[in-house]
Write a protein that holds these residues in place. Structure first.
Motif, PDB file in Angstrom:
ATOM      1  N   ILE A  64       0.938  -1.252   0.015  1.00 42.41           N
ATOM      2  CA  ILE A  64      -0.114   0.076   0.057  1.00 42.41           C
ATOM      3  C   ILE A  64       0.881   1.135  -0.082  1.00 42.41           C
ATOM      4  O   ILE A  64       1.747   1.292   0.662  1.00 42.41           O
ATOM      5  N   THR A  65       0.719   2.136  -0.918  1.00 46.16           N
ATOM      6  CA  THR A  65       1.665   2.935  -1.161  1.00 46.16           C
ATOM      7  C   THR A  65       1.029   4.531  -1.276  1.00 46.16           C
ATOM      8  O   THR A  65       0.005   4.705  -1.508  1.00 46.16           O
ATOM      9  N   ASN A 116       3.087  10.961  -2.356  1.00 48.24           N
ATOM     10  CA  ASN A 116       4.161  11.685  -2.546  1.00 48.24           C
ATOM     11  C   ASN A 116       5.282  11.307  -3.452  1.00 48.24           C
ATOM     12  O   ASN A 116       6.300  11.916  -3.976  1.00 48.24           O
ATOM     13  N   LEU A 168       8.346   4.757  -4.706  1.00 49.94           N
ATOM     14  CA  LEU A 168       8.046   4.108  -3.736  1.00 49.94           C
ATOM     15  C   LEU A 168       7.370   2.716  -3.931  1.00 49.94           C
ATOM     16  O   LEU A 168       7.484   1.852  -3.149  1.00 49.94           O
ATOM     17  N   LYS A 172      -1.791  -1.563  -3.839  1.00 48.48           N
ATOM     18  CA  LYS A 172      -2.864  -0.564  -4.070  1.00 48.48           C
ATOM     19  C   LYS A 172      -2.020   0.829  -3.907  1.00 48.48           C
ATOM     20  O   LYS A 172      -1.770   1.161  -2.823  1.00 48.48           O
ATOM     21  N   PRO A 173      -2.103   1.572  -4.962  1.00 49.05           N
ATOM     22  CA  PRO A 173      -1.596   2.763  -5.045  1.00 49.05           C
ATOM     23  C   PRO A 173      -2.590   3.786  -4.503  1.00 49.05           C
ATOM     24  O   PRO A 173      -3.673   3.707  -4.317  1.00 49.05           O
ATOM     25  N   GLY A 175      -8.703   3.291  -0.482  1.00 50.82           N
ATOM     26  CA  GLY A 175      -7.847   2.552   0.783  1.00 50.82           C
ATOM     27  C   GLY A 175      -9.036   2.089   1.748  1.00 50.82           C
ATOM     28  O   GLY A 175      -9.246   0.760   2.179  1.00 50.82           O
ATOM     29  N   GLY A 219      -9.143  -1.624   1.112  1.00 49.67           N
ATOM     30  CA  GLY A 219      -7.580  -1.792   2.031  1.00 49.67           C
ATOM     31  C   GLY A 219      -7.908  -2.958   2.987  1.00 49.67           C
ATOM     32  O   GLY A 219      -7.220  -4.063   2.860  1.00 49.67           O
ATOM     33  N   GLY A 268       2.993   5.166   4.288  1.00 48.14           N
ATOM     34  CA  GLY A 268       2.016   6.135   4.337  1.00 48.14           C
ATOM     35  C   GLY A 268       2.163   6.811   5.711  1.00 48.14           C
ATOM     36  O   GLY A 268       2.867   6.843   6.453  1.00 48.14           O
ATOM     37  N   GLY A 269       0.914   7.542   6.110  1.00 53.73           N
ATOM     38  CA  GLY A 269       0.806   7.976   7.478  1.00 53.73           C
ATOM     39  C   GLY A 269       0.522   7.353   8.582  1.00 53.73           C
ATOM     40  O   GLY A 269       0.191   6.014   8.458  1.00 53.73           O
ATOM     41  N   ALA A 327      -3.055   5.857   9.069  1.00 55.65           N
ATOM     42  CA  ALA A 327      -3.597   4.591   8.419  1.00 55.65           C
ATOM     43  C   ALA A 327      -2.559   3.393   8.722  1.00 55.65           C
ATOM     44  O   ALA A 327      -3.160   2.037   8.945  1.00 55.65           O
ATOM     45  N   GLU A 338      -4.004   1.818  11.944  1.00 52.06           N
ATOM     46  CA  GLU A 338      -5.260   0.857  11.751  1.00 52.06           C
ATOM     47  C   GLU A 338      -4.843  -0.392  11.128  1.00 52.06           C
ATOM     48  O   GLU A 338      -5.258  -1.321  11.550  1.00 52.06           O
ATOM     49  N   LEU A 345       6.694   5.104   7.898  1.00 51.73           N
ATOM     50  CA  LEU A 345       5.666   5.976   8.288  1.00 51.73           C
ATOM     51  C   LEU A 345       6.311   7.577   8.197  1.00 51.73           C
ATOM     52  O   LEU A 345       7.288   7.737   7.488  1.00 51.73           O
ATOM     53  N   SER A 405       7.232  11.719   9.718  1.00 52.02           N
ATOM     54  CA  SER A 405       8.331  12.377  10.831  1.00 52.02           C
ATOM     55  C   SER A 405       8.046  13.684  10.631  1.00 52.02           C
ATOM     56  O   SER A 405       7.291  14.351   9.832  1.00 52.02           O
ATOM     57  N   GLU A 434       3.747  15.666  12.348  1.00 52.20           N
ATOM     58  CA  GLU A 434       4.345  15.956  10.855  1.00 52.20           C
ATOM     59  C   GLU A 434       3.331  16.890   9.846  1.00 52.20           C
ATOM     60  O   GLU A 434       2.112  16.920   9.927  1.00 52.20           O
ATOM     61  N   LEU A 468      12.576   9.440  12.101  1.00 52.53           N
ATOM     62  CA  LEU A 468      12.891   8.709  10.904  1.00 52.53           C
ATOM     63  C   LEU A 468      14.434   9.107  10.611  1.00 52.53           C
ATOM     64  O   LEU A 468      15.324   8.148  10.662  1.00 52.53           O
TER      65      LEU A 468
HETATM   66  P1  NAP Z   1      -2.077   7.843   3.530  1.00 49.01           P
HETATM   67  O1  NAP Z   1      -3.075   8.716   3.752  1.00 49.01           O
HETATM   68  O2  NAP Z   1      -1.549   7.317   5.122  1.00 49.01           O
HETATM   69  O3  NAP Z   1      -2.238   6.919   2.523  1.00 49.01           O
HETATM   70  C1  NAP Z   1      -1.166   5.911   2.189  1.00 49.01           C
HETATM   71  C2  NAP Z   1      -1.886   4.687   1.390  1.00 49.01           C
HETATM   72  O4  NAP Z   1      -2.804   4.042   2.337  1.00 49.01           O
HETATM   73  C3  NAP Z   1      -2.830   5.161   0.384  1.00 49.01           C
HETATM   74  O5  NAP Z   1      -2.705   4.341  -0.758  1.00 49.01           O
HETATM   75  C4  NAP Z   1      -4.160   4.974   0.935  1.00 49.01           C
HETATM   76  O6  NAP Z   1      -5.201   4.873   0.186  1.00 49.01           O
HETATM   77  C5  NAP Z   1      -3.979   3.993   1.929  1.00 49.01           C
HETATM   78  N1  NAP Z   1      -4.961   3.793   3.020  1.00 49.01           N
HETATM   79  C6  NAP Z   1      -5.304   4.800   3.918  1.00 49.01           C
HETATM   80  N2  NAP Z   1      -6.077   4.253   4.840  1.00 49.01           N
HETATM   81  C7  NAP Z   1      -6.272   2.847   4.624  1.00 49.01           C
HETATM   82  C8  NAP Z   1      -6.738   1.699   5.238  1.00 49.01           C
HETATM   83  N3  NAP Z   1      -7.493   1.893   6.481  1.00 49.01           N
HETATM   84  N4  NAP Z   1      -6.375   0.618   4.905  1.00 49.01           N
HETATM   85  C9  NAP Z   1      -5.878   0.347   3.705  1.00 49.01           C
HETATM   86  N5  NAP Z   1      -5.177   1.464   3.136  1.00 49.01           N
HETATM   87  C10 NAP Z   1      -5.493   2.643   3.663  1.00 49.01           C
HETATM   88  O7  NAP Z   1      -0.739   8.743   3.259  1.00 49.01           O
HETATM   89  P2  NAP Z   1      -0.560   9.770   2.165  1.00 49.01           P
HETATM   90  O8  NAP Z   1      -1.237  10.941   2.456  1.00 49.01           O
HETATM   91  O9  NAP Z   1      -0.813   9.063   0.886  1.00 49.01           O
HETATM   92  O10 NAP Z   1       1.275   9.823   2.442  1.00 49.01           O
HETATM   93  C11 NAP Z   1       1.881  10.460   3.304  1.00 49.01           C
HETATM   94  C12 NAP Z   1       2.204   9.991   4.192  1.00 49.01           C
HETATM   95  O11 NAP Z   1       3.158   8.978   4.217  1.00 49.01           O
HETATM   96  C13 NAP Z   1       3.084  10.906   5.111  1.00 49.01           C
HETATM   97  O12 NAP Z   1       2.792  10.833   6.433  1.00 49.01           O
HETATM   98  C14 NAP Z   1       4.527  10.454   4.882  1.00 49.01           C
HETATM   99  O13 NAP Z   1       5.430  10.890   5.879  1.00 49.01           O
HETATM  100  C15 NAP Z   1       4.294   9.078   4.728  1.00 49.01           C
HETATM  101  N6  NAP Z   1       5.459   8.683   3.933  1.00 49.01           N
HETATM  102  C16 NAP Z   1       6.547   7.644   4.406  1.00 49.01           C
HETATM  103  C17 NAP Z   1       7.616   7.447   3.635  1.00 49.01           C
HETATM  104  C18 NAP Z   1       8.524   6.624   4.488  1.00 49.01           C
HETATM  105  O14 NAP Z   1       9.318   5.710   3.623  1.00 49.01           O
HETATM  106  N7  NAP Z   1       8.610   6.417   5.684  1.00 49.01           N
HETATM  107  C19 NAP Z   1       7.600   7.741   2.359  1.00 49.01           C
HETATM  108  C20 NAP Z   1       6.680   8.550   1.899  1.00 49.01           C
HETATM  109  C21 NAP Z   1       5.702   8.772   2.516  1.00 49.01           C
HETATM  110  P3  NAP Z   1      -6.138   6.112  -0.411  1.00 49.01           P
HETATM  111  O15 NAP Z   1      -5.287   7.017  -1.120  1.00 49.01           O
HETATM  112  O16 NAP Z   1      -7.287   5.503  -1.361  1.00 49.01           O
HETATM  113  O17 NAP Z   1      -6.882   6.805   0.650  1.00 49.01           O
END
Ligand code: NAP
Length: 477
Positions: free
Chosen positions: A152-153, A156, A161, A179-180, A212, A216, A232-233, A236, A239, A253, A255, A380, A408
């Motif tokens: 699940i990606t 950004n 990724l 699942k992008p 998602g 998801g 992701g965040g 999520a 959860e 996640l 930072s 963050e 991070l």
């Molecule tokens: P996000 O809202 O958490 O979404 C990430 C992915 O999770 C999306 O594909 C989303 O689908 C899916 N998702 C959300 N809720 C879900 C659930 N309950 N079950 C299954 N899948 C679910 O994050 P974002 O806004 O796309 O990205 C920003 C976050 O990613 C930031 O916090 C950033 O720091 C983090 N990040 C971390 C890294 C790392 O390597 N540490 C790298 C890049 C980004 P939908 O789009 O359909 O909602």
């Protein structure tokens, strides 16, 4: 070649499939429709998992030289079509065209490293005779694929990724279902196209587009899926961790990364690195520089220099080669950033630069005097905002840098080896950069965070370790 509005299909177990219900992919800078993708259903996901069972067998039986050849061919395809890939990243997401090209270069690297690492998945012989009674036994362990991986990606880095999950998964003989992010599915579909063109057997890779919160759970909770690799965040991520049950979990996640600037730092270098670390990709980067701690003796010059460089940072059309920063991923996100900055200002923070919003655009913003209990100091921001804090005592700076729930990466600017070493030992982060900002990474290094920044590590070699499990073989002679 430019992506045309035409209705993209998702890549379901080796077949390109469309659905009546679609998701509109819109360019955040002008809200124009870029394309549509299928809004997959729970049944689509379940069907895909069924087919991946066969895909996992196929993937595991592919000889290493074939895995390497397919991954390298996918990388060749991307190299040949680099501008199309970059344009798609930039059009559906918030990166400028220059930033998008940088991501495509990195994706090619990620895949080439994955191909290389495929030949280095090694085990060890085991000295069974260390145990009295086991003198007549010989054996070893080797690494076997986990089977089916659910990936699940986030939005950004919509290409690289995804490659960080698909490359190591194929290299280590797994089937993978991606699942992008709903905001940016087109780059992931282009990656699938590269693998399809490269001859990856059907059912090994799927890219299922959908919300998602709708599809998801079907992926995360399915017992046949042996690993969830999530980027992701935190919300999520937590959860998904709660729901996943008995399977491997890798969590990349967010930072709110700190940088420390000591009295002996090269200020010009520290300012340049902090500017790009804070504002590249409009601050929507998990490694973004969010909090900078500067020694009292250098705070005035640092602040002056940073603000002057911030004023020069150009914000505008993502497709222009001259633009430094594009919009945030949506107007909603830009409003969230604006509200969080305003909350800090209402609590006494001083706005040194920026703080202006126009639709999804938010200008690069520098704040000082931010109370440490404000949301923006603790959480963050995921936007182009950086906070400056002066410090007198190095120990206190480290303590403050650590005093958040994320960890991070961090950066420290100094030529004092002892102080650098002190920071290395004391900072609770997955990576620390000496004389650079937190925002430095190569795709081959172990990557991931401590505390709420994650669980496990990516970086191809580490990902492969997470995506395989040791199997012991013992011969009784
Ligand atoms: P996000 O809202 O958490 O979404 C990430 C992915 O999770 C999306 O594909 C989303 O689908 C899916 N998702 C959300 N809720 C879900 C659930 N309950 N079950 C299954 N899948 C679910 O994050 P974002 O806004 O796309 O990205 C920003 C976050 O990613 C930031 O916090 C950033 O720091 C983090 N990040 C971390 C890294 C790392 O390597 N540490 C790298 C890049 C980004 P939908 O789009 O359909 O909602």
């Amino acid at each position: 070649m430019k992506t045309q509005f035409g209705g993209q299909k998702m890549y379901a177990a080796g077949k390109w499939a469309d659905r009546e219900r679609v998701i509109e992919v819109r360019d955040p800078q002008d809200n124009q429709l870029v394309d549509t993708v299928p809004a997959a259903s729970v049944d689509d996901m379940l069907q895909c998992i069924e087919e991946a069972k066969e895909g996992a067998k196929t993937a595991a039986s592919m000889p290493v030289h074939e895995r390497m050849a397919v991954i390298n061919k996918a990388a060749d395809h991307i190299e040949t079509n680099l501008e199309e890939y970059a344009y798609t990243i930039s059009r559906e997401g918030s990166k400028t065209i220059r930033e998008a090209r940088g991501e495509v270069y990195r994706c090619i690297q990620t895949l080439r490293i994955s191909a290389e690492e495929a030949r280095r998945i090694q085990g060890e012989t085991i000295s069974f005779d260390q145990q009295p009674g086991s003198e007549n036994r010989v054996g070893y362990y080797y690494h076997v694929p986990v089977g089916i991986i659910g990936a699940i990606t986030p939005f950004n880095d919509p290409l690289n990724l995804v490659a960080h999950k698909v490359g190591p998964a194929v290299a280590s003989g797994n089937a993978i279902i991606v699942k992008p992010a709903t905001a940016t599915p087109l780059s992931a579909l282009l990656l699938a196209e590269a693998f399809a063109q490269a001859g990856l057997p059907p059912k090994v890779l799927s890219v299922i587009t959908g919300y998602g919160n709708e599809i998801g759970d079907a992926l995360v909770t399915h017992p046949a899926v042996r690993m969830i690799s999530f980027t992701g965040g935190l919300e999520a991520g937590e959860e998904i961790t709660r729901k996943a049950g008995l399977k491997k979990i890798s969590m990349e996640l967010g930072s709110n990364s700190p940088v420390i600037v000591l009295e002996d730092a090269d200020l010009a270098e520290a300012i340049e690195a902090s500017i790009s670390g804070a504002f590249s990709a409009a601050g929507q980067n998990c490694l973004s520089v969010q909090r900078i701690y500067i020694h009292d003796s250098r705070i005035d010059s640092f602040q002056e220099g940073l603000v002057a460089r911030t004023k020069q940072y150009t914000v505008g059309d993502k497709q222009s080669e001259l633009t430094d920063m594009g919009p945030l991923i949506s107007e909603k996100e830009a409003i969230r950033v604006e509200d969080t900055v305003e909350e800090a200002i209402s609590r006494g923070a001083v706005l040194l630069e920026g703080g202006k919003r126009d639709g999804a655009f938010y200008t690069p913003t520098v704040l000082t005097n931010v109370p440490e209990d404000c949301k923006i100091a603790k959480e963050e921001i995921f936007g182009p905002v950086v906070l400056l804090y002066p410090f007198e005592d190095f120990e206190t700076a480290i303590e403050k840098a650590n005093n958040v729930r994320f960890g991070l990466q961090a950066g420290i600017f100094t030529n004092d080896v002892r102080k650098a070493h002190q920071a290395i030992e004391r900072m609770d982060v997955g990576g620390i950069m000496i004389n650079d900002s937190s925002d430095y990474r190569i795709d081959a290094m172990p990557f991931g965070g401590m505390k709420n920044s994650g669980l496990g590590r990516e970086g191809i070699k580490c990902s492969i370790k997470e995506m395989t499990e040791p199997k012991v073989v013992c011969y009784k002679l």
